[in-house]
Write a protein that holds these residues in place. Structure first.
Motif, PDB file in Angstrom:
ATOM      1  N   LYS A  23     -14.153  -3.260  -7.584  1.00 27.70           N
ATOM      2  CA  LYS A  23     -13.836  -4.681  -7.700  1.00 27.70           C
ATOM      3  C   LYS A  23     -12.570  -4.984  -8.511  1.00 27.70           C
ATOM      4  N   THR A  24     -11.828  -3.962  -8.913  1.00 22.26           N
ATOM      5  CA  THR A  24     -10.463  -4.186  -9.397  1.00 22.26           C
ATOM      6  C   THR A  24      -9.549  -4.016  -8.188  1.00 22.26           C
ATOM      7  N   ILE A  25      -8.868  -5.105  -7.791  1.00 18.65           N
ATOM      8  CA  ILE A  25      -8.182  -5.139  -6.499  1.00 18.65           C
ATOM      9  C   ILE A  25      -6.692  -5.377  -6.713  1.00 18.65           C
ATOM     10  N   ILE A  26      -5.877  -4.625  -5.979  1.00 19.19           N
ATOM     11  CA  ILE A  26      -4.428  -4.809  -5.985  1.00 19.19           C
ATOM     12  C   ILE A  26      -3.926  -4.573  -4.561  1.00 19.19           C
ATOM     13  N   SER A  27      -2.901  -5.309  -4.142  1.00 25.81           N
ATOM     14  CA  SER A  27      -2.383  -5.154  -2.781  1.00 25.81           C
ATOM     15  C   SER A  27      -0.858  -5.210  -2.804  1.00 25.81           C
ATOM     16  N   LYS A  28      -0.264  -4.774  -1.678  1.00 27.94           N
ATOM     17  CA  LYS A  28       1.192  -4.822  -1.549  1.00 27.94           C
ATOM     18  C   LYS A  28       1.531  -4.995  -0.077  1.00 27.94           C
ATOM     19  N   SER A  29       2.470  -5.885   0.193  1.00 28.47           N
ATOM     20  CA  SER A  29       2.866  -6.166   1.570  1.00 28.47           C
ATOM     21  C   SER A  29       3.536  -4.951   2.194  1.00 28.47           C
ATOM     22  N   CYS A  30       3.332  -4.809   3.501  1.00 27.09           N
ATOM     23  CA  CYS A  30       3.986  -3.720   4.222  1.00 27.09           C
ATOM     24  C   CYS A  30       4.016  -4.062   5.700  1.00 27.09           C
ATOM     25  N   SER A  31       4.811  -3.336   6.430  1.00 27.73           N
ATOM     26  CA  SER A  31       4.885  -3.527   7.882  1.00 27.73           C
ATOM     27  C   SER A  31       4.894  -2.168   8.569  1.00 27.73           C
ATOM     28  N   ILE A  32       4.044  -1.253   8.087  1.00 29.39           N
ATOM     29  CA  ILE A  32       4.016   0.090   8.663  1.00 29.39           C
ATOM     30  C   ILE A  32       3.346   0.043  10.028  1.00 29.39           C
ATOM     31  N   ARG A  33       3.649   1.055  10.827  1.00 29.22           N
ATOM     32  CA  ARG A  33       3.127   1.055  12.192  1.00 29.22           C
ATOM     33  C   ARG A  33       1.643   1.428  12.212  1.00 29.22           C
ATOM     34  N   LYS A  34       1.022   1.240  13.377  1.00 33.37           N
ATOM     35  CA  LYS A  34      -0.394   1.535  13.557  1.00 33.37           C
ATOM     36  C   LYS A  34      -0.589   3.021  13.859  1.00 33.37           C
ATOM     37  N   ASN A  35      -1.877   3.392  14.005  1.00 30.01           N
ATOM     38  CA  ASN A  35      -2.268   4.735  14.430  1.00 30.01           C
ATOM     39  C   ASN A  35      -1.732   5.816  13.498  1.00 30.01           C
ATOM     40  N   LEU A  36      -2.026   5.660  12.208  1.00 32.88           N
ATOM     41  CA  LEU A  36      -1.583   6.631  11.213  1.00 32.88           C
ATOM     42  C   LEU A  36      -2.736   7.549  10.818  1.00 32.88           C
ATOM     43  N   PRO A  37      -2.451   8.852  10.593  1.00 31.44           N
ATOM     44  CA  PRO A  37      -3.493   9.747  10.076  1.00 31.44           C
ATOM     45  C   PRO A  37      -3.910   9.326   8.668  1.00 31.44           C
ATOM     46  N   VAL A  38      -5.109   9.757   8.270  1.00 33.77           N
ATOM     47  CA  VAL A  38      -5.607   9.515   6.919  1.00 33.77           C
ATOM     48  C   VAL A  38      -5.119  10.638   6.015  1.00 33.77           C
ATOM     49  N   SER A  39      -4.718  10.276   4.776  1.00 28.44           N
ATOM     50  CA  SER A  39      -4.238  11.283   3.828  1.00 28.44           C
ATOM     51  C   SER A  39      -5.066  11.240   2.550  1.00 28.44           C
ATOM     52  N   LEU A  40      -5.251  12.418   1.942  1.00 28.24           N
ATOM     53  CA  LEU A  40      -5.895  12.554   0.637  1.00 28.24           C
ATOM     54  C   LEU A  40      -4.898  13.242  -0.283  1.00 28.24           C
ATOM     55  N   TYR A  41      -4.723  12.709  -1.504  1.00 29.67           N
ATOM     56  CA  TYR A  41      -3.646  13.201  -2.360  1.00 29.67           C
ATOM     57  C   TYR A  41      -4.148  13.361  -3.793  1.00 29.67           C
ATOM     58  N   ALA A  42      -3.747  14.474  -4.427  1.00 32.17           N
ATOM     59  CA  ALA A  42      -3.996  14.680  -5.858  1.00 32.17           C
ATOM     60  C   ALA A  42      -2.817  15.443  -6.441  1.00 32.17           C
ATOM     61  N   TYR A  43      -2.214  14.884  -7.510  1.00 32.67           N
ATOM     62  CA  TYR A  43      -1.082  15.577  -8.136  1.00 32.67           C
ATOM     63  C   TYR A  43      -1.593  16.768  -8.947  1.00 32.67           C
ATOM     64  N   ASN A  44      -2.557  16.503  -9.805  1.00 38.36           N
ATOM     65  CA  ASN A  44      -3.296  17.595 -10.431  1.00 38.36           C
ATOM     66  C   ASN A  44      -4.673  17.659  -9.759  1.00 38.36           C
ATOM     67  N   GLU A  45      -5.675  18.159 -10.450  1.00 37.11           N
ATOM     68  CA  GLU A  45      -6.966  18.368  -9.790  1.00 37.11           C
ATOM     69  C   GLU A  45      -7.761  17.067  -9.685  1.00 37.11           C
ATOM     70  N   GLY A  46      -8.283  16.822  -8.492  1.00 38.58           N
ATOM     71  CA  GLY A  46      -9.156  15.684  -8.244  1.00 38.58           C
ATOM     72  C   GLY A  46     -10.207  16.047  -7.209  1.00 38.58           C
ATOM     73  N   ARG A  47     -11.286  15.252  -7.163  1.00 42.66           N
ATOM     74  CA  ARG A  47     -12.393  15.552  -6.244  1.00 42.66           C
ATOM     75  C   ARG A  47     -12.737  14.329  -5.401  1.00 42.66           C
ATOM     76  N   TYR A  48     -13.187  14.640  -4.191  1.00 40.79           N
ATOM     77  CA  TYR A  48     -13.681  13.613  -3.277  1.00 40.79           C
ATOM     78  C   TYR A  48     -15.140  13.920  -2.937  1.00 40.79           C
ATOM     79  N   ASP A  49     -15.949  12.860  -2.924  1.00 40.96           N
ATOM     80  CA  ASP A  49     -17.366  12.999  -2.546  1.00 40.96           C
ATOM     81  C   ASP A  49     -17.549  12.768  -1.044  1.00 40.96           C
ATOM     82  N   PHE A  50     -16.878  11.750  -0.511  1.00 42.37           N
ATOM     83  CA  PHE A  50     -16.922  11.496   0.930  1.00 42.37           C
ATOM     84  C   PHE A  50     -15.737  10.626   1.321  1.00 42.37           C
ATOM     85  N   ILE A  51     -15.420  10.659   2.611  1.00 41.39           N
ATOM     86  CA  ILE A  51     -14.405   9.801   3.222  1.00 41.39           C
ATOM     87  C   ILE A  51     -15.030   9.215   4.486  1.00 41.39           C
ATOM     88  N   ALA A  52     -14.956   7.887   4.657  1.00 39.67           N
ATOM     89  CA  ALA A  52     -15.496   7.241   5.853  1.00 39.67           C
ATOM     90  C   ALA A  52     -14.544   6.129   6.277  1.00 39.67           C
TER      91      ALA A  52
END
Length: 605
Positions: free
Chosen positions: A265-294
């Motif tokens: 519930k802490t929300i931030i947004s930024k305008s963009c005009s990127i194209r559709k049909n983009l792959p999903v990316s997961l990023y970590a500069y140092n170590e991070g963990r993901y429990d699930f992606i949906a």
């Protein structure tokens, strides 16, 4: 003609509106599930939604406490009873919190769709399936990365264990992107992540070829306590306390003109005009963990969910009991077997068939023996009772086989239930005779302690049939426990106040006699039909706590009920006003003679 057509058209439209107003038929219940809950989903965006992922959140009094503690017995169906795919994100019986995503086939624009949640089935196994619900899903089960779904950037360390994905970029851009899946326009990435090393960011976003994975993404950074969103590397952020080794629930939105990040519930947004049909990316500069992606569909405003109160699920459940009365008899005496079938469920049982067997040491003498016995329908709460009588031909203790009932449940599946086995004790008979009598005799049951006999067995319709029961407990005996069972013919009833109806047409009374005391009871049976009948009586008694050696005696008493005596023929009423006698027809003859005389006199003139 125009008016007629108008009236006909109006009638047709009225009929269609009436049909539309009728409630949809209730879906058939799921076999084995004890509870159901209706859920109404209202569409708010003005668009018809298809295969939309709807979250059902349950907490407090809405939480299904009767479900299994892991939620494995949760199910969802549409209005036609078709199973719906769902995925359980959270189900915590301790804190009474659950979040379940359901894939709903159709939600009409500005309209409503009803689905049903089922639960309360201890034998059910979990069928939660994120791959069947979302556009793209990975909860990182197994021990290695699913390379059919993901490609790792060179130099990225990837580990899958304990249902989590760990990414380590070693202080540089490291991460994954989807192989073939691309996000549709207006989509949301639901995810849960954790930072395990300080100073850098964990983010989820959309991979644009030629750009770093974090250039079009949203996430959070621990050392700066930020919720961040990037568009082409340019950042907007909002402050939020972020700690290491804490799971954070996040959402990354790809909208038509912006990217938005929501971290608890802490929300931030930024305008963009990127194209559709983009792959999903997961990023970590140092170590991070993901429990699930949906990844799911998105519209604004999203559908809202209304929960109806929980209710018992419609299901069919027949129970069957088998009991002898009495349980202990003498050899060559009879006992009555009562079989009772009850629908303890909330839906009709159909195509019912009851079967039973007679033990080889007994003979079937009378009654409704199920070989088999069939019923078309037993409604919820209804009971069917049947009785038959068997005679013990040998002494000993005999275990009777259970009776069986088969039936079709609410889904048309054939179910089976069996009664518990019961035993009958048969005491050897020194006389080898059979208690009872023949019409015209006055049979009785008589022992040193109890005497039951017919006092008035030839009665007129409306009179009471009278039996006499006398019991005496000798001074040398312990307390005597006595039960008397009377089974009158069908349609007759025992009117003595000492007797209570115990079901299946039987009347019973029990009492105790202390040593040296006695008791007399007059048993009155109301006759309501003419004919020859049999009244069956039974006496069971024992002394002290010695139930095993209880005495059990039976009586078959012939009864004759006659019609009321006819009254004598009524006497014809005779005239009493005059004592004179007369000849029949004489007055008429005089009148005719007078008329003839007048005629002759006028003719002469």
């Amino acid at each position: 003609m125009y008016e007629i057509r108008t009236v006909v058209l109006a009638s047709v439209l009225a009929g269609l509106l009436l049909l539309a107003a009728l409630p949809a038929p209730a879906s058939a219940g799921l076999a084995g599930f004890q509870y159901q809950r209706e859920i109404t989903i209202h569409e708010n965006s003005g668009e018809t939604l298809r295969n939309y992922q709807v979250p059902v959140e349950l907490s407090g009094s809405d939480f299904p406490e009767e479900a299994k503690t892991d939620g494995d017995d949760i199910r969802f169906t549409d209005a036609d009873g078709v199973n719906l795919s769902y995925w359980i994100e959270e189900f915590n019986a301790g804190s009474k919190r659950a979040k379940i995503w359901v894939k709903v086939p159709l939600i009409p624009a500005n309209g409503e769709t009803e689905i049903t949640m089922w639960y309360g089935n201890p034998s059910a196994r979990g069928v939660s399936d994120g791959d069947a619900v979302f556009e793209f899903f990975d909860d990182f089960g197994g021990t290695s990365l699913d390379t059919d779904k993901w490609t790792a950037l060179s130099g990225t360390a990837v580990k899958v264990a304990d249902g989590h994905l760990t990414i380590d970029g070693y202080g540089r851009d490291g991460g994954l992107y989807t192989n073939s899946f691309t996000c549709p326009a207006q989509c949301v990435i639901e995810w849960r992540g954790m930072l395990t090393e300080s100073e850098w960011t964990l983010s989820t976003g959309f991979y644009v070829t030629g750009h770093p994975l974090w250039h079009f993404a949203g996430g959070f950074r621990e050392d700066m306590d930020k919720v961040r969103v990037f568009v082409d590397g340019d950042e907007n952020y909002a402050h939020k306390n972020i700690d290491l080794n804490i799971w954070y629930r996040a959402k990354t939105y790809l909208l038509s003109n912006e990217i938005k990040e929501d971290v608890e519930k802490t929300i931030i947004s930024k305008s963009c005009s990127i194209r559709k049909n983009l792959p999903v990316s997961l990023y970590a500069y140092n170590e991070g963990r993901y429990d699930f992606i949906a990844v799911r569909r998105y519209t604004s405003p999203e559908p809202t969910v209304t929960l109806a109160p929980p209710a018992p699920a419609a299901h069919t459940a027949l129970t069957i009991t088998k009991s002898p009365a009495p349980h202990s008899i003498r050899q060559f005496d009879e006992t009555t077997i009562t079989i009772s079938i009850k629908n303890t469920g909330t839906a009709d049982a159909t195509d019912i068939e009851i079967t039973d067997s007679v033990h080889p040491s007994f003979d079937l003498t009378s009654g409704d023996f199920p070989s088999p016995l069939r019923y078309d329908l037993i409604r919820p709460g209804e009971t069917r009772d049947l009785q038959y009588t068997i005679r013990a031909m040998e002494s000993g203790t005999f275990k009777l086989d259970p009776a069986t009932v088969t039936y079709a449940d609410e889904d048309g599946n054939i179910q089976e239930a069996k009664s518990e086995p019961v035993s009958i004790k048969v005491i050897p008979s020194t006389e080898g005779g059979i208690s009872g009598g023949t019409p015209g005799s006055n049979p009785s049951v008589s022992t040193a302690s109890v005497h039951l006999y017919g006092e008035k067995t030839d009665v007129v319709l409306g009179e009471d049939i009278l039996l006499k029961l006398s019991a005496v407990n000798l001074i040398t005996k312990p307390t005597m426990h006595v039960q008397v069972i009377i089974i009158p013919p069908s349609g007759m009833s025992v009117t003595s106040s000492a007797f209570a109806k115990s079901g299946a047409g039987q009347y019973t009374t029990t009492y105790e006699l202390e040593p040296g005391t006695g008791k007399d009871i007059e048993v009155a049976i109301r006759s309501n039909q003419v004919g020859d009948f049999d009244v069956n009586g039974r006496i069971v008694y024992y002394f002290g706590d010695d139930r095993e050696d209880a005495e059990d005696h039976t009586l078959t008493l012939p009864i004759k009920v006659r019609a009321k005596a006819e009254s004598g023929a009524e006497q014809r009423e005779t005239p009493s006003e005059s004592k004179e006698t007369s000849t029949p027809g004489f007055a008429a003859l005089v009148a005719v003679a007078g008329l003839l005389a007048v005629y002759l006199w006028r003719k002469r003139r």
